[in-house]
Design a protein around this motif. Structure first.
Motif, PDB file in Angstrom:
ATOM      1  N   ASP A  89       0.845  -1.194   0.000  1.00  0.00           N
ATOM      2  CA  ASP A  89       0.000   0.000   0.000  1.00  0.00           C
ATOM      3  C   ASP A  89       0.883   1.247   0.000  1.00  0.00           C
ATOM      4  OD1 ASP A  89      -1.834   1.995   0.323  1.00  0.00           O
ATOM      5  OD2 ASP A  89      -2.445   1.441   2.354  1.00  0.00           O
ATOM      6  N   LYS A  95       0.238   4.267   0.273  1.00  0.00           N
ATOM      7  CA  LYS A  95      -0.163   5.265   1.261  1.00  0.00           C
ATOM      8  C   LYS A  95       0.437   4.983   2.631  1.00  0.00           C
ATOM      9  CE  LYS A  95      -4.539   6.404  -1.020  1.00  0.00           C
ATOM     10  NZ  LYS A  95      -6.021   6.433  -0.891  1.00  0.00           N
ATOM     11  N   GLY A 138       4.449  10.383   0.688  1.00  0.00           N
ATOM     12  CA  GLY A 138       3.745  11.667   0.744  1.00  0.00           C
ATOM     13  C   GLY A 138       4.522  12.760   1.439  1.00  0.00           C
ATOM     14  N   GLU A 177       3.104  16.105   7.652  1.00  0.00           N
ATOM     15  CA  GLU A 177       3.501  15.006   6.784  1.00  0.00           C
ATOM     16  C   GLU A 177       4.667  14.220   7.365  1.00  0.00           C
ATOM     17  OE1 GLU A 177       4.262  16.927   3.106  1.00  0.00           O
ATOM     18  OE2 GLU A 177       2.143  17.169   2.589  1.00  0.00           O
TER      19      GLU A 177
END
Length: 263
Positions: A199, A201, A206, A214
């Motif tokens: 995954d 994410k 990011g 972040e």
């Protein structure tokens, strides 16, 4: 009825061994094709590594002869060690080395086409090995951010193949340090986490710019994915470096190590 008769005839011929030679020949051809493909793969990989070896030699020779001055080339300050390489290809932004591994490669950056060097060599021609390349959102001279470097893990052991070995804590213990030379300075980073996931994410992709939100999300994500406890950690405000490659143990898998700058 005809189908049944045909089946009986095929079965009889099979028992008599009439098809064995045909199958043996087909198997031999398939095996030969596989061997040829493997040979082509390794030969091309070796050719790509020879080109990198020439770049290393040019870099090392220039380092021995260069001064401390940082003259400007194309409006950018470039140390003598990398001047000739930069003139050959101004997409060069850094050189990444991990002592005790085969990882010793130029890092390229083409934000307008981020994966340009995924399957191209330093001369910009097609190459199965490709080169290491920087994420489009990474900024090499921005403090407090995260530089993300991608690379293939090749079966011939080149590029980021050794990165997968960080799956074991014992390997991390002997290879904690990463050297990243920009065109102006030499930096050292210490690896504090290694993990993998299918995954994207869940991985620190990011986080590139110096954003506290972040950064904290990326650090929490890496802590959750970490394959072992290093006893080390990163903190908001550190300069980070993330190395990423494919992990074929899971669908769409990625393996990453994350490091923080210590020098």
């Amino acid at each position: 009825m005809n189908l049944e008769k045909t089946f009986r005839m095929l079965r009889k011929n099979w028992k008599l061994g009439k098809y064995r030679r045909l199958l043996q020949n087909a198997g031999l051809c398939a095996a030969t094709a596989c061997i040829v493909l493997l040979l082509v793969y390794f030969v091309r990989g070796r050719e790509a590594e020879k080109e990198i070896e020439a770049l290393r030699a040019l870099k090392n020779q220039a380092a021995a002869e260069s001064s401390a001055a940082l003259p400007k080339l194309d409006g950018r300050e470039v140390s003598g060690e990398y001047q000739e390489l930069f003139l050959k290809n101004p997409d060069l932004v850094a050189w990444l080395t991990i002592d005790g591994t085969k990882i010793d490669y130029p890092v390229m950056w083409t934000p307008e086409d981020p994966e340009f060097y995924s399957h191209r060599g330093f001369d910009k021609k097609e190459s199965q090995n490709g080169l290491l390349f920087l994420d489009k959102g990474s900024r090499i001279n921005e403090y407090g951010g995260n530089l993300i470097v991608y690379g293939h893990n090749m079966k011939n052991g080149s590029m980021f193949a050794d990165l997968l070995r960080y799956g074991k804590k014992s390997y991390w213990e002997g290879h904690k340090s990463i050297q990243l030379d920009t065109l102006q300075e030499s930096r050292r980073y210490e690896i504090f986490a290694a993990g993998k996931s299918g995954d994207p994410k869940a991985l620190p992709y990011g986080f590139t710019t110096a954003s506290e939100k972040e950064c904290r999300a990326a650090l929490e994500g890496m802590q959750a994915l970490s394959l072992y406890d290093t006893g080390e950690k990163g903190n908001w405000g550190d300069d980070f470096l993330t190395l990423s490659t494919c992990d074929y143990s899971t669908k769409d898998g990625r393996f990453v190590v994350m490091a923080r700058r210590v020098k």
